[in-house]
Design a protein around this motif. Structure first.
Motif, PDB file in Angstrom:
ATOM      1  N   ALA A   1      49.041  43.232  41.707  1.00  0.00           N
ATOM      2  CA  ALA A   1      48.442  42.012  42.694  1.00  0.00           C
ATOM      3  C   ALA A   1      47.984  40.865  41.780  1.00  0.00           C
ATOM      4  O   ALA A   1      48.354  39.755  42.070  1.00  0.00           O
ATOM      5  CB  ALA A   1      47.313  42.425  43.510  1.00  0.00           C
ATOM      6  N   ALA A   2      47.397  40.877  40.777  1.00  0.00           N
ATOM      7  CA  ALA A   2      46.992  39.561  40.000  1.00  0.00           C
ATOM      8  C   ALA A   2      47.878  39.086  39.546  1.00  0.00           C
ATOM      9  O   ALA A   2      47.813  37.981  39.464  1.00  0.00           O
ATOM     10  CB  ALA A   2      45.595  40.125  39.038  1.00  0.00           C
ATOM     11  N   ASP A   3      48.784  39.817  38.735  1.00  0.00           N
ATOM     12  CA  ASP A   3      49.919  39.178  38.282  1.00  0.00           C
ATOM     13  C   ASP A   3      50.758  38.356  39.086  1.00  0.00           C
ATOM     14  O   ASP A   3      51.335  37.530  38.895  1.00  0.00           O
ATOM     15  CB  ASP A   3      50.816  40.181  37.433  1.00  0.00           C
ATOM     16  CG  ASP A   3      49.751  40.801  36.057  1.00  0.00           C
ATOM     17  OD1 ASP A   3      48.996  40.002  35.604  1.00  0.00           O
ATOM     18  OD2 ASP A   3      50.519  42.061  35.587  1.00  0.00           O
ATOM     19  N   HIS A   4      50.996  39.033  40.334  1.00  0.00           N
ATOM     20  CA  HIS A   4      51.948  38.570  41.336  1.00  0.00           C
ATOM     21  C   HIS A   4      51.171  37.393  41.897  1.00  0.00           C
ATOM     22  O   HIS A   4      52.115  36.264  42.154  1.00  0.00           O
ATOM     23  CB  HIS A   4      52.032  39.390  42.458  1.00  0.00           C
ATOM     24  CG  HIS A   4      52.748  38.844  43.588  1.00  0.00           C
ATOM     25  ND1 HIS A   4      54.266  38.586  43.361  1.00  0.00           N
ATOM     26  CD2 HIS A   4      52.441  38.451  44.686  1.00  0.00           C
ATOM     27  CE1 HIS A   4      54.592  38.391  44.675  1.00  0.00           C
ATOM     28  NE2 HIS A   4      53.662  38.043  45.370  1.00  0.00           N
ATOM     29  N   CYS A   5      50.067  37.405  42.117  1.00  0.00           N
ATOM     30  CA  CYS A   5      49.301  36.023  42.599  1.00  0.00           C
ATOM     31  C   CYS A   5      48.990  35.086  41.514  1.00  0.00           C
ATOM     32  O   CYS A   5      48.801  33.806  41.801  1.00  0.00           O
ATOM     33  CB  CYS A   5      48.223  36.305  43.348  1.00  0.00           C
ATOM     34  SG  CYS A   5      48.596  37.548  44.919  1.00  0.00           S
ATOM     35  N   GLY A   6      49.113  35.368  40.104  1.00  0.00           N
ATOM     36  CA  GLY A   6      48.641  34.385  39.077  1.00  0.00           C
ATOM     37  C   GLY A   6      47.193  34.148  39.169  1.00  0.00           C
ATOM     38  O   GLY A   6      46.512  33.234  38.820  1.00  0.00           O
ATOM     39  N   VAL A   7      46.479  35.194  39.460  1.00  0.00           N
ATOM     40  CA  VAL A   7      45.022  35.383  39.310  1.00  0.00           C
ATOM     41  C   VAL A   7      44.523  36.311  38.500  1.00  0.00           C
ATOM     42  O   VAL A   7      45.279  37.126  38.005  1.00  0.00           O
ATOM     43  CB  VAL A   7      44.324  35.383  40.698  1.00  0.00           C
ATOM     44  CG1 VAL A   7      44.580  34.100  41.695  1.00  0.00           C
ATOM     45  CG2 VAL A   7      44.699  36.484  41.361  1.00  0.00           C
ATOM     46  N   HIS A   8      43.144  36.185  38.094  1.00  0.00           N
ATOM     47  CA  HIS A   8      42.539  37.347  37.398  1.00  0.00           C
ATOM     48  C   HIS A   8      42.427  38.667  38.078  1.00  0.00           C
ATOM     49  O   HIS A   8      42.187  38.559  39.376  1.00  0.00           O
ATOM     50  CB  HIS A   8      41.282  36.700  36.940  1.00  0.00           C
ATOM     51  CG  HIS A   8      40.754  37.645  35.730  1.00  0.00           C
ATOM     52  ND1 HIS A   8      39.759  38.614  35.866  1.00  0.00           N
ATOM     53  CD2 HIS A   8      40.632  37.338  34.271  1.00  0.00           C
ATOM     54  CE1 HIS A   8      39.523  39.304  34.600  1.00  0.00           C
ATOM     55  NE2 HIS A   8      40.130  38.371  33.712  1.00  0.00           N
ATOM     56  N   ILE A   9      42.369  39.704  37.425  1.00  0.00           N
ATOM     57  CA  ILE A   9      42.208  41.082  38.089  1.00  0.00           C
ATOM     58  C   ILE A   9      40.979  41.063  38.720  1.00  0.00           C
ATOM     59  O   ILE A   9      40.686  41.472  39.847  1.00  0.00           O
ATOM     60  CB  ILE A   9      42.266  42.316  37.101  1.00  0.00           C
ATOM     61  CG1 ILE A   9      42.498  43.392  37.993  1.00  0.00           C
ATOM     62  CG2 ILE A   9      41.433  42.235  36.092  1.00  0.00           C
ATOM     63  CD1 ILE A   9      42.791  44.736  37.153  1.00  0.00           C
ATOM     64  N   ARG A  10      39.911  40.495  38.438  1.00  0.00           N
ATOM     65  CA  ARG A  10      38.526  40.343  39.068  1.00  0.00           C
ATOM     66  C   ARG A  10      38.597  39.538  40.554  1.00  0.00           C
ATOM     67  O   ARG A  10      37.891  40.032  41.129  1.00  0.00           O
ATOM     68  CB  ARG A  10      37.607  39.720  38.146  1.00  0.00           C
ATOM     69  CG  ARG A  10      37.226  40.548  37.091  1.00  0.00           C
ATOM     70  CD  ARG A  10      36.002  40.180  36.312  1.00  0.00           C
ATOM     71  NE  ARG A  10      35.768  40.771  34.917  1.00  0.00           N
ATOM     72  CZ  ARG A  10      35.300  40.348  33.843  1.00  0.00           C
ATOM     73  NH1 ARG A  10      35.529  39.053  33.670  1.00  0.00           N
ATOM     74  NH2 ARG A  10      35.297  41.235  32.973  1.00  0.00           N
ATOM     75  N   THR A  11      39.569  38.808  40.499  1.00  0.00           N
ATOM     76  CA  THR A  11      39.816  37.872  41.721  1.00  0.00           C
ATOM     77  C   THR A  11      40.114  38.781  42.771  1.00  0.00           C
ATOM     78  O   THR A  11      39.801  38.914  43.889  1.00  0.00           O
ATOM     79  CB  THR A  11      40.649  36.680  41.512  1.00  0.00           C
ATOM     80  OG1 THR A  11      40.165  35.858  40.450  1.00  0.00           O
ATOM     81  CG2 THR A  11      40.979  35.995  42.712  1.00  0.00           C
ATOM     82  N   VAL A  12      41.229  39.581  42.408  1.00  0.00           N
ATOM     83  CA  VAL A  12      41.578  40.632  43.449  1.00  0.00           C
ATOM     84  C   VAL A  12      40.800  41.501  43.679  1.00  0.00           C
ATOM     85  O   VAL A  12      40.617  41.897  44.956  1.00  0.00           O
ATOM     86  CB  VAL A  12      42.994  41.264  43.007  1.00  0.00           C
ATOM     87  CG1 VAL A  12      43.392  42.657  43.860  1.00  0.00           C
ATOM     88  CG2 VAL A  12      44.063  40.374  42.478  1.00  0.00           C
ATOM     89  N   GLN A  13      40.006  42.149  42.910  1.00  0.00           N
ATOM     90  CA  GLN A  13      38.956  42.881  43.318  1.00  0.00           C
ATOM     91  C   GLN A  13      37.785  42.393  43.933  1.00  0.00           C
ATOM     92  O   GLN A  13      37.213  42.809  45.019  1.00  0.00           O
ATOM     93  CB  GLN A  13      38.198  43.444  41.956  1.00  0.00           C
ATOM     94  CG  GLN A  13      39.207  44.392  40.983  1.00  0.00           C
ATOM     95  CD  GLN A  13      38.694  44.557  39.707  1.00  0.00           C
ATOM     96  OE1 GLN A  13      37.870  43.820  39.254  1.00  0.00           O
ATOM     97  NE2 GLN A  13      39.111  45.619  39.110  1.00  0.00           N
ATOM     98  N   SER A  14      37.618  41.157  43.816  1.00  0.00           N
ATOM     99  CA  SER A  14      36.640  40.120  44.695  1.00  0.00           C
ATOM    100  C   SER A  14      37.221  40.477  46.030  1.00  0.00           C
ATOM    101  O   SER A  14      36.612  40.477  47.197  1.00  0.00           O
ATOM    102  CB  SER A  14      36.524  38.950  44.051  1.00  0.00           C
ATOM    103  OG  SER A  14      35.712  38.263  44.963  1.00  0.00           O
ATOM    104  N   TRP A  15      38.397  39.883  46.172  1.00  0.00           N
ATOM    105  CA  TRP A  15      39.138  39.915  47.521  1.00  0.00           C
ATOM    106  C   TRP A  15      38.844  41.085  48.352  1.00  0.00           C
ATOM    107  O   TRP A  15      38.629  41.209  49.656  1.00  0.00           O
ATOM    108  CB  TRP A  15      40.531  39.567  47.362  1.00  0.00           C
ATOM    109  CG  TRP A  15      41.008  38.224  47.167  1.00  0.00           C
ATOM    110  CD1 TRP A  15      40.306  37.412  46.987  1.00  0.00           C
ATOM    111  CD2 TRP A  15      42.339  37.951  46.607  1.00  0.00           C
ATOM    112  NE1 TRP A  15      41.008  36.102  46.457  1.00  0.00           N
ATOM    113  CE2 TRP A  15      42.201  36.511  46.191  1.00  0.00           C
ATOM    114  CE3 TRP A  15      43.371  38.697  46.454  1.00  0.00           C
ATOM    115  CZ2 TRP A  15      43.245  35.906  45.643  1.00  0.00           C
ATOM    116  CZ3 TRP A  15      44.643  37.701  45.873  1.00  0.00           C
ATOM    117  CH2 TRP A  15      44.653  36.504  45.769  1.00  0.00           C
TER     118      TRP A  15
END
Length: 70
Positions: free
Chosen positions: A13-27
């Motif tokens: 998900a992080a790679d797909h959105c171009g964000v850090h993995i911690r951002t996805v975990q925060s979401w």
């Protein structure tokens, strides 16, 4: 479209959105991204459509847009 669910890990998900993995975990932690299952390793799995929705909503709130690299 066959209606099949596409499952994504936090990393995917992080790679797909171009964000850090911690951002996805925060979401997920903040309730923007529901966990739909667990991988065989016990890691959270997310629905592709939920990932796209969370990205759109959080970027809209932050007034940020994804700009393709030149």
């Amino acid at each position: 479209m066959t209606g099949e669910t596409i499952w994504m890990t936090s990393r995917e998900a992080a790679d797909h959105c171009g964000v850090h993995i911690r951002t996805v975990q925060s979401w997920a932690r903040r309730g923007h991204l529901p966990v739909k299952g667990l991988s065989p390793h016990g890691r959270p799995l997310y629905d592709f459509c939920d990932v796209a929705r969370a990205e759109m909503v959080t970027r809209a709130k932050a007034k940020r847009v994804l700009v393709p690299a030149a």
